[in-house]
Design an enzyme around this catalytic site. Sequence first.
Site, mmCIF file in Angstrom:
data_model
loop_
_atom_site.group_PDB
_atom_site.id
_atom_site.type_symbol
_atom_site.label_atom_id
_atom_site.label_comp_id
_atom_site.label_asym_id
_atom_site.label_seq_id
_atom_site.Cartn_x
_atom_site.Cartn_y
_atom_site.Cartn_z
ATOM 1 N N PRO A 123 2.510 -1.038 12.172
ATOM 2 C CA PRO A 123 2.760 0.389 11.926
ATOM 3 C C PRO A 123 3.467 0.612 10.597
ATOM 4 O O PRO A 123 4.240 -0.238 10.150
ATOM 5 C CB PRO A 123 3.657 0.805 13.098
ATOM 6 N N PHE A 125 5.839 3.431 8.196
ATOM 7 C CA PHE A 125 7.051 4.191 8.530
ATOM 8 C C PHE A 125 6.725 5.614 8.975
ATOM 9 O O PHE A 125 7.190 6.077 9.997
ATOM 10 C CB PHE A 125 7.948 4.301 7.290
ATOM 11 N N ARG A 126 5.941 6.298 8.156
ATOM 12 C CA ARG A 126 5.964 7.759 8.251
ATOM 13 C C ARG A 126 4.737 8.408 8.870
ATOM 14 O O ARG A 126 4.701 9.629 8.975
ATOM 15 C CB ARG A 126 6.209 8.340 6.850
ATOM 16 N N ASN A 197 5.572 -3.933 0.766
ATOM 17 C CA ASN A 197 5.453 -4.512 2.107
ATOM 18 C C ASN A 197 6.223 -5.820 2.225
ATOM 19 O O ASN A 197 6.375 -6.576 1.262
ATOM 20 C CB ASN A 197 3.988 -4.722 2.466
ATOM 21 N N ASP A 199 5.447 -7.790 4.991
ATOM 22 C CA ASP A 199 4.710 -8.528 6.019
ATOM 23 C C ASP A 199 4.053 -9.802 5.498
ATOM 24 O O ASP A 199 3.506 -10.594 6.266
ATOM 25 C CB ASP A 199 3.662 -7.624 6.688
ATOM 26 N N HIS A 216 10.289 -5.232 -2.287
ATOM 27 C CA HIS A 216 11.325 -5.069 -1.277
ATOM 28 C C HIS A 216 11.602 -6.372 -0.525
ATOM 29 O O HIS A 216 12.048 -6.367 0.614
ATOM 30 C CB HIS A 216 10.943 -3.941 -0.304
HETATM 31 P P1 CNA Z 1 5.335 4.938 4.523
HETATM 32 O O1 CNA Z 1 6.400 5.818 4.041
HETATM 33 O O2 CNA Z 1 5.203 4.752 5.986
HETATM 34 O O3 CNA Z 1 3.961 5.508 3.938
HETATM 35 C C1 CNA Z 1 2.719 4.962 4.296
HETATM 36 C C2 CNA Z 1 1.630 5.826 3.687
HETATM 37 O O4 CNA Z 1 0.392 5.216 3.964
HETATM 38 C C3 CNA Z 1 1.599 7.236 4.253
HETATM 39 O O5 CNA Z 1 1.391 8.161 3.219
HETATM 40 C C4 CNA Z 1 0.399 7.199 5.205
HETATM 41 O O6 CNA Z 1 -0.261 8.451 5.276
HETATM 42 C C5 CNA Z 1 -0.482 6.171 4.531
HETATM 43 N N1 CNA Z 1 -1.335 5.475 5.474
HETATM 44 C C6 CNA Z 1 -0.982 4.765 6.567
HETATM 45 N N2 CNA Z 1 -2.048 4.242 7.165
HETATM 46 C C7 CNA Z 1 -3.123 4.659 6.445
HETATM 47 C C8 CNA Z 1 -4.514 4.453 6.558
HETATM 48 N N3 CNA Z 1 -5.041 3.713 7.551
HETATM 49 N N4 CNA Z 1 -5.322 5.030 5.665
HETATM 50 C C9 CNA Z 1 -4.822 5.771 4.647
HETATM 51 N N5 CNA Z 1 -3.504 5.990 4.473
HETATM 52 C C10 CNA Z 1 -2.666 5.438 5.374
HETATM 53 O O7 CNA Z 1 5.419 3.498 3.876
HETATM 54 P P2 CNA Z 1 5.765 3.097 2.350
HETATM 55 O O8 CNA Z 1 5.188 1.769 2.146
HETATM 56 O O9 CNA Z 1 5.444 4.175 1.393
HETATM 57 O O10 CNA Z 1 7.337 3.014 2.444
HETATM 58 C C11 CNA Z 1 7.984 1.973 1.906
HETATM 59 C C12 CNA Z 1 8.715 1.128 2.926
HETATM 60 C C13 CNA Z 1 7.951 0.888 4.195
HETATM 61 C C14 CNA Z 1 8.894 -0.220 2.364
HETATM 62 O O11 CNA Z 1 10.198 -0.397 2.013
HETATM 63 C C15 CNA Z 1 8.475 -1.238 3.432
HETATM 64 O O12 CNA Z 1 9.391 -2.262 3.548
HETATM 65 C C16 CNA Z 1 8.389 -0.463 4.681
HETATM 66 N N6 CNA Z 1 7.434 -0.945 5.661
HETATM 67 C C17 CNA Z 1 6.664 -2.036 5.433
HETATM 68 C C18 CNA Z 1 5.760 -2.462 6.389
HETATM 69 C C19 CNA Z 1 4.926 -3.675 6.119
HETATM 70 O O13 CNA Z 1 5.379 -4.589 5.446
HETATM 71 N N7 CNA Z 1 3.692 -3.710 6.605
HETATM 72 C C20 CNA Z 1 5.623 -1.753 7.590
HETATM 73 C C21 CNA Z 1 6.444 -0.631 7.791
HETATM 74 C C22 CNA Z 1 7.344 -0.228 6.827
#
Ligand code: CNA
Length: 435
Positions: A123, A125-126, A197, A199, A216
């Site tokens: 998942p 964050f937002r 990310n 991950d 990060h």
């Molecule tokens: P965020 O703030 O959650 O934004 C994610 C963006 O991606 C949003 O605008 C969503 O609309 C978009 N999105 C998500 N899924 C899809 C999809 N399938 N198709 C199109 N668009 C999509 O996350 P950010 O990365 O901007 O925020 C930065 C944080 C999140 C970092 O510091 C990470 O450490 C942190 N994070 C990382 C992970 C990971 O490593 N996979 C997971 C969760 C949070």
Amino acid sequence: MNRSRSSCDKKAPQPPVTRLTRSFSSQTRHSDPAELQDSGPSPYGKQRKKQTDSALAQDLSQMSVSGQDGVPTSKGKMSKGPQPSGSRSQGGLASVSRLLKLGRCKNVVVVAGAGISTASGIPDFRTPGTGLYANLEKYNIPYPEAIFNIDYFSNDPQPFFSLAKVLYPGGHRPNYIHYFIRMLHHKGLLLRMYTQNIDGLEKVCGIPDAKLVEAHGSFATASCHLCYTTYPAEEAKVAIINDNVPICTFCAATVKPDVVFFGEDLPQKYFLHSQDFPKADLLIIMGTSLQIEPFASLVNTVRSTVPRLLLNRCAVGPFEKVPLRRGDHMELGDLKVTVRRFAEMLGWSDEIKELMRSQETVSIPTLVSSSPSVSGPTPGQNTSNSLMSRGASQPLGRMETSRSRPGAQRAANSGSEETDSETDSKSTASSSPSD
Ligand code: CNA
């Protein structure tokens, strides 16, 4: 396990470092330095002269203008269209594909966030409903950001450790989007990928260390959150997975994986941005809400004539502004669908499929180590000016409350650039794709 004090004593004295800390964006931060560049001296000096590549400029001027009336923004609103300059839909993807096929873009910088890994089952964050911020009851924290707040962690590491269990490398596979970026590298087009990310899936899919900036941090290393004494990452993982708290062998404080928390310094490798972004001839922004600084402001540091392509579910950052900057394009919708279409346009689909097939039988590493392989600016070199001196990005107070991470320098400053063919053959593609 090495729990002796000598692990701390062994640390070489660290030279002074440039520091940038992770913080939230203010919505007013996007003073666009690239927009300013034509009207006066710029942080990049003479190299930021008016675009001399007239062919590229001509190409950009031919890009289509979509007639969409509005697009979703990160705040769930619809922005007003139509757009007089950049493009928002299929036309933009096609235009950027054409530039790539014509060989006009050979230094592609990718900026990515959690949205590239949702297709792997992690998942973000937002995203409303599925994002971690919408599902925080189980972490028992007062506000979402507490999970990455170092003071909160100091008092109670459990919420972060619960999240770490979800994010630890080993349980997820890279997906089509990761392999598309790997293919950019394979084609010799990837100047660098900057990911937020943690991950580790970029490395798992085989994007070499030299081409990757994990802005990060990651789970590949661990250290004491107070004194920064290093701690074996595998042991930290075992402790966390088993609901134990890894304890510093030197000061007995809690150990955490070297993921960058709010108020902590970004890794020194991050400062490669001051070399990379002025050199970029295409910026692809994928799956990020561009809410975390200083990372979010990076997208404003390419030259003003450089095309920027946003692939995301909604408009974010400078793409929320109307009108879009000339040369800005966005393709909104599910990222995997969009990236598949992009690959088709580029004629890369079969190669990506083949690449993914070749990874199917390889097991996923449980920790993805970083071999330091990119030379960053020398410690102490003030590369942060390119972001900080612009005034809009970071209130000084955030810097003052930041914490220096001596360990953060370790990974940044050794080795040298490798050629694409070298790095590709050395890279460790080591996981089956998620699909
Ligand atoms: P965020 O703030 O959650 O934004 C994610 C963006 O991606 C949003 O605008 C969503 O609309 C978009 N999105 C998500 N899924 C899809 C999809 N399938 N198709 C199109 N668009 C999509 O996350 P950010 O990365 O901007 O925020 C930065 C944080 C999140 C970092 O510091 C990470 O450490 C942190 N994070 C990382 C992970 C990971 O490593 N996979 C997971 C969760 C949070």
